[in-house]
Structures are given as C-alpha cells and as structure tokens.
Design a protein around this motif. Structure first.
Motif, PDB file in Angstrom:
ATOM      1  N   THR A 151       0.832  -1.207   0.000  1.00 49.47           N
ATOM      2  CA  THR A 151       0.000   0.000   0.000  1.00 49.47           C
ATOM      3  C   THR A 151       0.867   1.257   0.000  1.00 49.47           C
ATOM      4  O   THR A 151       1.846   1.344   0.744  1.00 49.47           O
ATOM      5  CB  THR A 151      -0.896  -0.017   1.267  1.00 49.47           C
ATOM      6  N   LEU A 152       0.456   2.221  -0.851  1.00 47.38           N
ATOM      7  CA  LEU A 152       1.184   3.497  -0.911  1.00 47.38           C
ATOM      8  C   LEU A 152       0.203   4.644  -0.707  1.00 47.38           C
ATOM      9  O   LEU A 152      -0.817   4.735  -1.394  1.00 47.38           O
ATOM     10  CB  LEU A 152       1.854   3.633  -2.288  1.00 47.38           C
ATOM     11  N   PHE A 153       0.522   5.498   0.257  1.00 45.83           N
ATOM     12  CA  PHE A 153      -0.201   6.760   0.453  1.00 45.83           C
ATOM     13  C   PHE A 153       0.691   7.901  -0.009  1.00 45.83           C
ATOM     14  O   PHE A 153       1.899   7.884   0.250  1.00 45.83           O
ATOM     15  CB  PHE A 153      -0.486   6.992   1.942  1.00 45.83           C
ATOM     16  N   SER A 154       0.088   8.905  -0.670  1.00 43.56           N
ATOM     17  CA  SER A 154       0.874  10.121  -0.912  1.00 43.56           C
ATOM     18  C   SER A 154       0.140  11.312  -0.279  1.00 43.56           C
ATOM     19  O   SER A 154      -0.946  11.139   0.290  1.00 43.56           O
ATOM     20  CB  SER A 154       1.122  10.345  -2.404  1.00 43.56           C
ATOM     21  N   ASN A 155       0.757  12.489  -0.404  1.00 38.20           N
ATOM     22  CA  ASN A 155       0.217  13.703   0.242  1.00 38.20           C
ATOM     23  C   ASN A 155      -0.006  13.481   1.737  1.00 38.20           C
ATOM     24  O   ASN A 155      -1.027  13.904   2.290  1.00 38.20           O
ATOM     25  CB  ASN A 155      -1.091  14.156  -0.409  1.00 38.20           C
ATOM     26  N   VAL A 156       0.908  12.801   2.349  1.00 36.16           N
ATOM     27  CA  VAL A 156       0.801  12.550   3.789  1.00 36.16           C
ATOM     28  C   VAL A 156       1.479  13.702   4.521  1.00 36.16           C
ATOM     29  O   VAL A 156       2.553  14.165   4.127  1.00 36.16           O
ATOM     30  CB  VAL A 156       1.462  11.195   4.148  1.00 36.16           C
ATOM     31  N   LYS A 157       0.836  14.162   5.580  1.00 35.46           N
ATOM     32  CA  LYS A 157       1.417  15.241   6.400  1.00 35.46           C
ATOM     33  C   LYS A 157       2.120  14.603   7.602  1.00 35.46           C
ATOM     34  O   LYS A 157       1.640  13.590   8.141  1.00 35.46           O
ATOM     35  CB  LYS A 157       0.312  16.194   6.908  1.00 35.46           C
ATOM     36  N   PRO A 158       3.242  15.197   8.022  1.00 37.04           N
ATOM     37  CA  PRO A 158       4.049  14.554   9.074  1.00 37.04           C
ATOM     38  C   PRO A 158       3.301  14.274  10.370  1.00 37.04           C
ATOM     39  O   PRO A 158       3.673  13.366  11.108  1.00 37.04           O
ATOM     40  CB  PRO A 158       5.169  15.569   9.337  1.00 37.04           C
ATOM     41  N   ASP A 159       2.235  15.067  10.658  1.00 35.34           N
ATOM     42  CA  ASP A 159       1.572  14.833  11.947  1.00 35.34           C
ATOM     43  C   ASP A 159       0.399  13.861  11.848  1.00 35.34           C
ATOM     44  O   ASP A 159      -0.271  13.590  12.842  1.00 35.34           O
ATOM     45  CB  ASP A 159       1.120  16.170  12.553  1.00 35.34           C
ATOM     46  N   MET A 160       0.130  13.317  10.678  1.00 32.49           N
ATOM     47  CA  MET A 160      -0.959  12.331  10.576  1.00 32.49           C
ATOM     48  C   MET A 160      -0.587  11.074  11.351  1.00 32.49           C
ATOM     49  O   MET A 160       0.596  10.729  11.442  1.00 32.49           O
ATOM     50  CB  MET A 160      -1.212  11.963   9.103  1.00 32.49           C
ATOM     51  N   ARG A 161      -1.593  10.360  11.831  1.00 29.45           N
ATOM     52  CA  ARG A 161      -1.299   9.143  12.615  1.00 29.45           C
ATOM     53  C   ARG A 161      -0.549   8.104  11.781  1.00 29.45           C
ATOM     54  O   ARG A 161       0.310   7.403  12.297  1.00 29.45           O
ATOM     55  CB  ARG A 161      -2.601   8.546  13.167  1.00 29.45           C
ATOM     56  N   ILE A 162      -0.883   8.023  10.464  1.00 29.46           N
ATOM     57  CA  ILE A 162      -0.175   7.018   9.655  1.00 29.46           C
ATOM     58  C   ILE A 162       1.304   7.373   9.476  1.00 29.46           C
ATOM     59  O   ILE A 162       2.100   6.530   9.092  1.00 29.46           O
ATOM     60  CB  ILE A 162      -0.832   6.783   8.265  1.00 29.46           C
ATOM     61  N   ALA A 163       1.653   8.638   9.763  1.00 32.72           N
ATOM     62  CA  ALA A 163       3.061   9.052   9.664  1.00 32.72           C
ATOM     63  C   ALA A 163       3.753   9.058  11.024  1.00 32.72           C
ATOM     64  O   ALA A 163       4.930   9.365  11.128  1.00 32.72           O
ATOM     65  CB  ALA A 163       3.148  10.439   9.042  1.00 32.72           C
ATOM     66  N   GLN A 164       2.993   8.780  12.062  1.00 23.79           N
ATOM     67  CA  GLN A 164       3.543   8.845  13.419  1.00 23.79           C
ATOM     68  C   GLN A 164       3.613   7.494  14.117  1.00 23.79           C
ATOM     69  O   GLN A 164       4.509   7.244  14.906  1.00 23.79           O
ATOM     70  CB  GLN A 164       2.668   9.784  14.286  1.00 23.79           C
ATOM     71  N   GLU A 165       2.621   6.628  13.846  1.00 25.67           N
ATOM     72  CA  GLU A 165       2.499   5.395  14.632  1.00 25.67           C
ATOM     73  C   GLU A 165       3.022   4.185  13.852  1.00 25.67           C
ATOM     74  O   GLU A 165       2.952   4.167  12.624  1.00 25.67           O
ATOM     75  CB  GLU A 165       1.024   5.192  15.026  1.00 25.67           C
ATOM     76  N   GLU A 166       3.497   3.191  14.584  1.00 25.17           N
ATOM     77  CA  GLU A 166       4.032   1.992  13.921  1.00 25.17           C
ATOM     78  C   GLU A 166       2.862   1.148  13.411  1.00 25.17           C
ATOM     79  O   GLU A 166       2.020   0.703  14.187  1.00 25.17           O
ATOM     80  CB  GLU A 166       4.878   1.183  14.911  1.00 25.17           C
TER      81      GLU A 166
END
Ligand code: NAD
Length: 491
Positions: A366-381
């Motif tokens: 799975t690939l997400f783009s336009n992700v912001k650094p504070d989103m949960r998918i960018a923060q949590e394992e």
C-alpha cells in the motif's frame, strides 16, 4: 508435534496446556506449543542458577567452543532452519535463509569474544599498585523475543550472554516457537552443560511476568513493541532489574533531489515490503524532495504493481503474509485512518482474499501520498506493507520530519551530495543511519538499537551487547607491602 520446554538439558514432561501454531501463509496447523506457568519458570530458573555457578568458572575460550559448534550445526542445517522459519513466521524463504545466516554469523562472532572479552589496565595513582577492570558475568538472564525475527534476535541476546558466563531462560513469542525448539535441540546436541540454556514457552503475561518478577533473574533483555516494553521496564524497575529494551520504529527513507532515483526505489521496495513490512527497521515513511516527488511516486507505483504476493516458500514470491488475522485488521484499520485523515491512497489498501490467498493473512502493498508529518499514519508503527510519501522543501525539513516521531531506530538518505550526506548522518536522531541504502540491513558486528521510544540506551549485537550481560569489576592490586590510601597518600 508438541513443543515442550527445554529445561536443565531435558524436555519437560507432564500435563500442560498447549496452543496451536499456525502457518500464516495458509492457516495450517504446524505444531502445538506448551503454555507454561509460573511454576515452570521457577523450575527453569532453579536449574539455571545451579548451572551458572559452574559455567562462570569455565574459561571463556572453552565457553566459546560451544558457540563454534552451535554455529557449525546451524550452518549444516541452514536450509532446514530457514524452511521452518518461513513456515511459522511467513517471511519469504530468501529472507528466512538470511535470518538464519545472521544467527550463524553471530555464533562465530561471539565465539571470537571468548578470546577477547577485553577489560582495561590502567596506571594506578600510587606506586607499586596495579589497576584493571574486567567483565564479570551477572548470573541468570531472561530473554524475551518477538515473532518477526524468531531466531536472529535470540542469537543477539543468548550468544553474548553465554560467552560472558551467564545462564539464560529464553521465552520466544507464542506465534513462533518452532525456531526456539530447533535451537534448543542444537543446544542439547552440542552438549551445553544442562541448565545453561533453557527455553520456556508461553504467554508474556504469565511467563514473561514470572521471569521479570523472579529474584534470581538479574537481567531482562526484551525486544518487542514499545507498549509492552514500557510495561516490562515498569515491572523490572520495581524489582531493580537491569532491563535492556529494543522496541518499535517508524523508519524513514529520505530521497533528495539529486538522488539516484532507481537506486532509491530499490531501497524503498526492499525496506518497505520485505518481510511484508514487519521488520522493526521497515521503511514506513518516504520523505521526498518536492522536485522529484511526482517522478518517485510514479516509479514506485509501477514497481509495486509487479510485486508477487503469496506463500513465502515459493521462491518467486517477494511479499509473504502478515503474522495473523489481528495484524491484518490492525493494518487495515490504519489504512482507514489514513483515508479519513485526508491522505491520498495511491495503491493497495485491501486485505487480499482471492483464491489461495484467502487461506492466509495477506495485505496488498500500500502506498499513500500527500501525507502530512503529523498524521497518525506518519507517526504510529503500523507494522505492515504500508508506506507514506511525505513531501519536503529542503534537507533541513527532511531531517526535522524524520526526527519528529517518538521512535528512533533506523533512517536512510539517498543523495549524491557529500555535504548533505554528512550533515544528515550527524543530525538524524536514530540508532542506525544508512546512506544510499534502505532502512534495513544491519550487520551483526555493529551495535543494533535505537533512540527515544525505540530503546533505553542499551544495544543488541556487536561488542556493545556484552555491556548488557556483564558487570564491570574494578580490581586494585597493591604490591607495596604497606597501606596506601588513594587520594590521600599522593605526595
Ligand atoms: P510484543 O511486544 O507483542 O511481544 C514481544 C514479546 O514480549 C513476546 O515474546 C511476548 O509474548 C512478550 N510479552 C507480551 N506481553 C508481555 C508482558 N506483559 N511481560 C513480558 N513479556 C511480554 O511484540 P511483537 O508483536 O512480538 O513484535 C513486534 C514488535 O517488536 C514491533 O513493535 C517491532 O518494532 C518490535 N521489534 C523491535 C526490534 C528492535 O530491535 N528494536 C526488533 C524486532 C521487533
């Protein structure tokens, strides 16, 4: 096959509860494993305490001879061990072989420590006095390991422990007991003195807790999630244990505008989708410079669509199953969270259940783009084959984004600019940094571990691991024949 505990050089008998071990690739039952009790832990610790007293007196080079034999047997059985590993854990067979090789390397490397285990000698401040420090064994150590590396992590812990003169109790993850069983057979075959190496199967709450609470277990070396590690530290602290923790990660690959994009794509695919994204060092964020973001996304998408997914025993498969149904659900729930947060789902995002895949636990890369650094998918394992593209304007911003998570295991940068590379390796706040390579690929003779929420300052692997399993002892030998007082008789 019923897997029972290996205690005091024997396979434990008697009534017990067993639970099924399933192949994540097809749901087949591979074995049943004993769910041990606190009493089983007590029995193992008693055996270990007795054995360790004698083991500590065996010269270290002789202790190391057992490791050479363990390494030799692992090498002889490499293919068999790799197949067992792939069946119980799911990683593709090529990676299974690689993990077994890591264990073999660790055996020979730590065996070499039998003739080093260096301490220091240093001048005394007083005449006719000699000063030195030596590494002393600690006693009985408790090893708690996760399912994602069923053998390598155990070798990082158990081999330095025994070469340094300790005895150990190893509690493997309930999902992957078969490699521990295979290793126990090897410990028995090489003739390790009974009680030096013990394997106790069972749950973290029962067996893990009993190990931490036992007054004769002096060290707990744990690898697993940050949530569990924090509980282990809390209980270990209460019982004044030395606790070494290796925990979760949220690792990133940074791709700068001057990078070799083909190489970066190779590195990202290997780090993000190898082991179906279930490595502690898995790449789950790609921090990319805005000038190459579109191109990198297109290249990644093209390659992701060609990844073969299936049973890891098939040599052509690149992405195997995830460990169990709970993991599938957890990964899928993060994908929903990502969509709700406004990230753009480029590809994947589904549980795969066509044909034979329905029998196992498969998630689409799975690939997400336009992700912001504070989103949960960018923060949590997430711990699955899910990767997020985060766009940045500069190296400084890339480093800030990399460091802006609670974990600090591994990071990587792709660039051809030596100035950027040197600044990055200095400023990336992770225990491991790769340049022009993905976030995975540690070698066993270097320390392994991370900063912040990934660890508590200890390291597995490398010579640094010896610090977990030894106490420093400082020894002063005064041959002046008179009482000399440090700091006082200095004239
Ligand atoms: P987990 O925390 O669920 O379990 C790890 C081990 O701890 C298992 O043996 C488990 O039975 C035991 N355990 C569970 N509860 C316990 C308790 N209360 N007391 C004592 N022991 C307990 O982790 P997992 O799902 O098996 O493994 C995946 C995690 O491990 C991921 O977070 C991954 O990043 C991490 N990991 C870290 C490293 C590293 O070196 N930093 C390496 C591999 C995996």
């Amino acid at each position: 096959m019923k897997l029972s505990n290996f205690i005091n050089g024997e396979w434990q008998e008697g009534e017990a509860t067993y639970t099924a071990v399933l192949n994540p690739a097809n749901g087949e039952q591979l074995a049943e494993v004993r769910m041990s009790t606190k009493e089983d832990v007590d029995t193992a610790v008693k055996a270990a305490v007795n054995a360790q007293k004698k083991w500590a007196l065996v010269p270290a080079p002789k202790r190391a001879d057992y490791l050479y034999e363990i390494g030799r047997l692992m090498k002889e059985r490499k293919e068999h061990l790799a197949q067992v590993l792939t069946k119980e854990m799911g990683k593709v067979i090529e990676e299974g072989r690689g993990e077994v090789q890591e264990g073999i390397d660790m055996a020979f490397y730590m065996a070499g420590e039998g003739r080093r285990l260096f301490g220091e000698t240093t001048p005394s401040e007083l005449a006719d006095k000699f000063a030195m420090s030596v590494r002393a064994p600690i006693g009985v150590v408790g090893l708690i390991t996760p399912w994602n590396f069923p053998v390598a992590i155990a070798t990082w812990k158990s081999f330095p422990a025994i070469v340094a003169g300790n005895a150990f109790i190893w509690k493997p993850a309930t999902e992957t007991p078969m490699m521990a069983y295979e290793m126990a057979k090897i410990f028995q075959e090489v003739g390790l003195p009974p009680g030096v190496a013990n394997v106790v199967f069972g749950s973290g709450s029962e067996v893990g807790t009993a190990m931490i609470e036992h007054e004769d277990v002096k060290v707990i070396s744990f690898t697993g999630s940050t949530d569990t590690g924090s509980k282990v530290a809390e209980l270990g602290g209460k019982h004044l244990k030395k606790v070494s923790l290796e925990m979760g990660g949220k690792n990133a690959v940074i791709v700068m505008e001057d990078a070799d994009l083909n190489l970066a794509v190779e590195g990202i695919l290997w780090s993000a989708f190898g082991t179906a994204g279930q490595r502690c060092t898995a790449c789950s964020r790609v921090i990319v410079h805005k000038d190459v973001k579109k191109e990198l996304e297109t290249m990644l998408l093209e390659r992701m669509e060609k990844l073969t997914i299936g049973d890891g025993m098939d040599e052509s498969v690149k992405v195997g199953p995830v460990i169990n149904k709970n993991a599938l659900e957890k990964i899928h729930s993060y994908v929903q969270i990502g969509k709700e947060e406004g990230a753009n789902l480029v590809v994947g995002g589904e549980i795969l259940d066509n044909g034979d895949l329905a029998k196992g636990n498969y998630y689409a890369p799975t690939l997400f783009s336009n992700v912001k650094p504070d989103m949960r998918i960018a923060q949590e394992e997430i711990f699955g084959p899910v990767v997020s593209l985060i766009e940045v304007d500069s190296l400084e911003e890339a480093i800030e984004v990399n460091n802006g998570v609670k974990f600090g295991l591994s990071s990587s940068i792709f660039s051809r600019d030596v100035n950027k590379i040197f600044r990055a390796q200095r400023d990336l706040d992770t225990g491991i940094v790769y340049v022009n390579a993905g976030t995975t690929g540690a070698e066993i003779h270097l320390p392994f571990g991370g900063t912040k929420g990934t660890g508590n300052g200890h390291r597995d692997s490398g010579v640094a691991a010896l610090d977990v399993y030894t106490e420093w002892k400082s020894i002063y030998i005064d041959y002046s024949g008179k009482l000399q007082r440090a700091q006082i008789d200095t004239e």
